[in-house]
Design a protein around this motif. Sequence first.
Motif: not given
Length: 393
Positions: A32-33, A150-151, A143-144, A77, A154, A146-147
Amino acid sequence: MIVIGGGIIGLAVAAELSTRGSAVTVLEKENRWAAHQTGHNSGVVHAGLYYKPGSFKARMSVEGNRSIVRFAKDNGVAVDVCGKLVVATSESELPALGVLAERAEANGVPARLIGKEEAREYEPEVSCVRALRVESTGVIDFPGVCSALVSRLTEAGASLRLGTPALGIRTGANGGVEVATGSEVLKADVLVNCAGLHSDRVARLAGLTPRARIVPFRGEYFELKPHRRHLVRGLIYPVPDPTLPFLGVHLTRMLDGSVHAGPNAVLALRREGYRWRDVSASDLAEVALFPGTWRLAGKYAFPVGYEEIRRSLSVSRFAASLRRLVPAVGDDDIVRHGSGVRAQAMSPDGSLVDDFLIETAPRQVHVLNAPSPAATSALEIAKYVAGAVTTVR
């Protein structure tokens, strides 16, 4: 480009490189990230008042505060710029509080000295003789962030590989860099090491002799019980001891309304040692054989280190440290919450590396010291690293 490390620094660097047109692969050994430092920190967006004017930390945290808040708002976020109080609980702390106010002004941090009456308008339960009100401090869902990164990666077509450790690094036949993962060998023009707790090991794997060694320090948190959360409205920090490397135990109202207290600072018994029972013989041997460890111990083991260990093991001692800030906190008002591990770079002479440390080699950039306020500064560190990449290609 290959980026090693899937915490906020690695993901921010990868996103910045991708924005500049590079094809990016991110390698993260966990499944996980944000699995370690990013996912276990205080969640505070720092303002930048503690750091030496002109240092990386001062410049990057002040601008990073603005950029990370802007990023959060733009990407949905959770973030709350609520401000904080740094409180002098005795007359003896006033000179150090004044120095902090001067440093805040030098760094461009919006802050002002206030009396105890005004401080209690912000925090009715606080104990102080004077305080520094810092407006730009906040709390955020790292962490948000980071999400969201990641989006973005991607969407940009980056190769994001969880559960993929870097096991070997060498110079490729064509002058690039090759990274062995166990299942394949990946090739790139440039390697960027953002491995956090293992950044010095990755650097050595790549053939460097880094100027500092990572020594892990665990920071343990408590939490106010729900019926006592009203004691803290925002963030309350002590005046830090200028002779010590950490800020001291403080109180933080989180985004969900809970109130966290901590962290303390004790030597972790493994690189990812979140509990006393998390022990690695090889990690301990590495720390014990490093001369800087013993030189640091000579400076801080007694009474500072000894008291930190006692506080780690005693709820009442931890609560007593909180009562300096908020006298109404009782021993029965707090429960253990969790901990994080800080990747602190240490020099062989025992001194803790105070600023961000980034070293380069042909086709390589290594982020070797990025403790707090690195999460706050992540987008600014990423810009700096991306600039460094252009000089090593």
